[in-house]
Design a protein around this motif. Structure first.
Motif, short mmCIF file in Angstrom:
data_model
loop_
_atom_site.label_atom_id
_atom_site.label_comp_id
_atom_site.label_asym_id
_atom_site.label_seq_id
_atom_site.Cartn_x
_atom_site.Cartn_y
_atom_site.Cartn_z
N SER A 1 41.10 43.93 46.46
CA SER A 1 40.85 42.50 46.61
C SER A 1 40.05 42.09 45.38
CB SER A 1 40.04 42.22 47.88
OG SER A 1 39.61 40.86 47.91
N CYS A 2 40.50 41.04 44.70
CA CYS A 2 39.79 40.64 43.49
C CYS A 2 39.87 39.14 43.29
CB CYS A 2 40.36 41.36 42.27
SG CYS A 2 42.00 40.83 41.75
N THR A 3 39.00 38.65 42.45
CA THR A 3 39.05 37.25 42.05
C THR A 3 40.25 37.04 41.13
OG1 THR A 3 37.66 37.72 40.13
CG2 THR A 3 36.54 37.01 42.15
N GLY A 4 40.68 35.78 41.02
CA GLY A 4 41.76 35.47 40.10
C GLY A 4 41.38 35.78 38.67
N ALA A 5 40.09 35.67 38.35
CA ALA A 5 39.63 36.00 37.00
C ALA A 5 39.91 37.46 36.67
CB ALA A 5 38.14 35.69 36.86
N ASN A 6 39.60 38.36 37.59
CA ASN A 6 39.83 39.78 37.34
C ASN A 6 41.32 40.07 37.19
OD1 ASN A 6 37.33 41.38 37.26
ND2 ASN A 6 36.97 40.49 39.26
N GLY B 1 41.04 32.70 46.83
CA GLY B 1 40.53 31.68 45.93
C GLY B 1 41.16 31.71 44.55
N TRP B 2 42.40 32.20 44.47
CA TRP B 2 43.08 32.31 43.18
C TRP B 2 43.13 30.97 42.44
CZ3 TRP B 2 47.87 30.03 41.72
CH2 TRP B 2 48.36 30.44 40.47
N GLU B 3 43.13 29.88 43.18
CA GLU B 3 43.28 28.56 42.58
C GLU B 3 42.19 28.22 41.56
OE1 GLU B 3 45.13 28.78 46.60
OE2 GLU B 3 43.13 29.24 45.79
N THR C 1 41.84 30.60 35.78
CA THR C 1 42.52 29.86 34.70
C THR C 1 44.00 29.71 35.00
OG1 THR C 1 40.92 30.63 33.05
CG2 THR C 1 43.06 29.87 32.24
N MET C 2 44.65 30.79 35.42
CA MET C 2 46.07 30.70 35.73
C MET C 2 46.32 29.82 36.96
SD MET C 2 47.77 32.09 33.41
CE MET C 2 47.15 32.84 31.91
N GLY C 3 45.37 29.83 37.89
CA GLY C 3 45.47 28.93 39.03
C GLY C 3 45.40 27.48 38.61
#
Length: 324
Positions: A69-74, A187-189, A192-194
């Motif tokens: 499980s990771c943040t969208g940043a990672n 919370g991927w949104e 940056t890509m989100g």
């Protein structure tokens, strides 16, 4: 001493306080896997920009990690490091920067993460055209995927190989893609890509429904947890705090309380590496026993906290677990 294995050095010197907690937690991790348990690893913050991929990729290839499980940043920053590493700039004196100096970095297209600046043109924009094509192809075919699945498709397509600037064995996302490792990205949104995906939706070039949602991530995780919780069960290795940890750990009380699946087991191992201290209302600094009251951990679940910098501690623990 130069030929002494890392694990021997740790056992000889890490005898008290946070050092001893590191050893205990690493031994607990190894014991959990030895008993055929599964392990989830959660990545908060910007661990990919800290280049955790050097050690995490090896853990993935060695089957020491079963779920992330990771943040969208990672998710994205590991790939950015893969394709644009030579364009990164390190700022050792980042604490001394004035607002004007920070503005100068912005104007040069450098986005700072502590002491490291990510180059916008070579990192964000280099990936943008390739990930957009994955999104657009799926939408045109009437298909929908999770954020990490689009990243996997991009990596496995070979389209990025022309840009590689580090040894690909040091990319944890590439290692995960090759194994099709299950991932949730809550919370991927806000990544940056989100943000880029949202901009295409606002412009009418993509539909939001082309991206599977956070609720679908939770149902995906629930199915996986149920299928993998027999025997020793699933352990929880949390690097940092925040949504990357809070989202997946809640799958157990959700199934037990809301789905009334009273045979679902608690997480069977818990470790958190964090520099957050216990304070009022803080999730990141909450002691493990608080999680008992929320139906996440059992009374007898092995519980560890290493109150330290994860960029220092996690690679050492991974080295110990790998038997180095």
């Amino acid at each position: 001493m130069s030929n002494t294995p890392i694990s021997d050095f740790i056992e000889q010197n890490y005898l008290h306080f946070n050092a001893a907690a590191l050893v205990d937690a690493a031994k607990g991790y190894k014991a959990h896997l030895a008993a055929n348990g599964k392990m989830m690893v959660t990545l908060a913050g910007a661990m990919s920009t800290a280049e955790l991929g050097i050690s995490l990729a090896e853990m993935i290839r060695a089957d020491k990690v079963d779920f992330i499980s990771c943040t969208g940043a990672n998710l994205e920053e590991d790939i950015m490091n893969l394709v644009a590493h030579s364009h990164y700039e390190r700022v050792p004196n980042y604490r001394d920067l004035t607002p004007k100096q920070e503005w100068d970095l912005l104007e040069r297209g450098l986005n700072r993460v502590t002491d490291t600046c990510i180059p916008e043109e070579e990192a964000f924009r280099r990936l943008q055209k390739h990930i957009f094509q994955q999104w657009k192809d799926a939408e045109d075919a009437g298909e929908r995927f999770f954020p990490h699945e689009y990243m996997y498709k991009m990596l496995l397509s070979g389209d990025l190989e022309q840009y590689y600037e580090i040894d690909p064995k040091n990319s944890w996302m590439l290692a995960a893609a090759e194994k099709n490792l299950p991932i949730v990205v809550p919370g991927w949104e806000d990544s940056t890509m989100g943000n880029i995906f949202a901009s295409y939706c606002i412009k009418g070039e993509l539909r939001p429904s082309t991206m599977k949602s956070g609720i679908e991530y939770m149902t995906f995780l629930a199915d996986w947890y149920k299928a993998n919780s027999a025997g020793k069960g699933v352990g929880f290795f949390q690097i940092g705090g925040g949504i990357a940890g809070d989202f997946p750990i809640c799958v157990v009380p959700m199934m037990y309380q809301d789905l009334e699946m009273h045979d679902i087991p608690f997480w069977s191992y818990f470790c958190q590496i964090s520099d957050s201290t216990t304070s009022y209302g803080s999730y990141s600094g909450a002691v493990p026993n608080e999680k008992i009251t929320w139906g996440k951990l059992d009374i007898d679940t092995p519980k560890y906290i290493v109150e330290s910098d994860a960029t220092i501690v996690a690679p050492l623990m991974f080295a110990y677990i790998l038997g180095k």
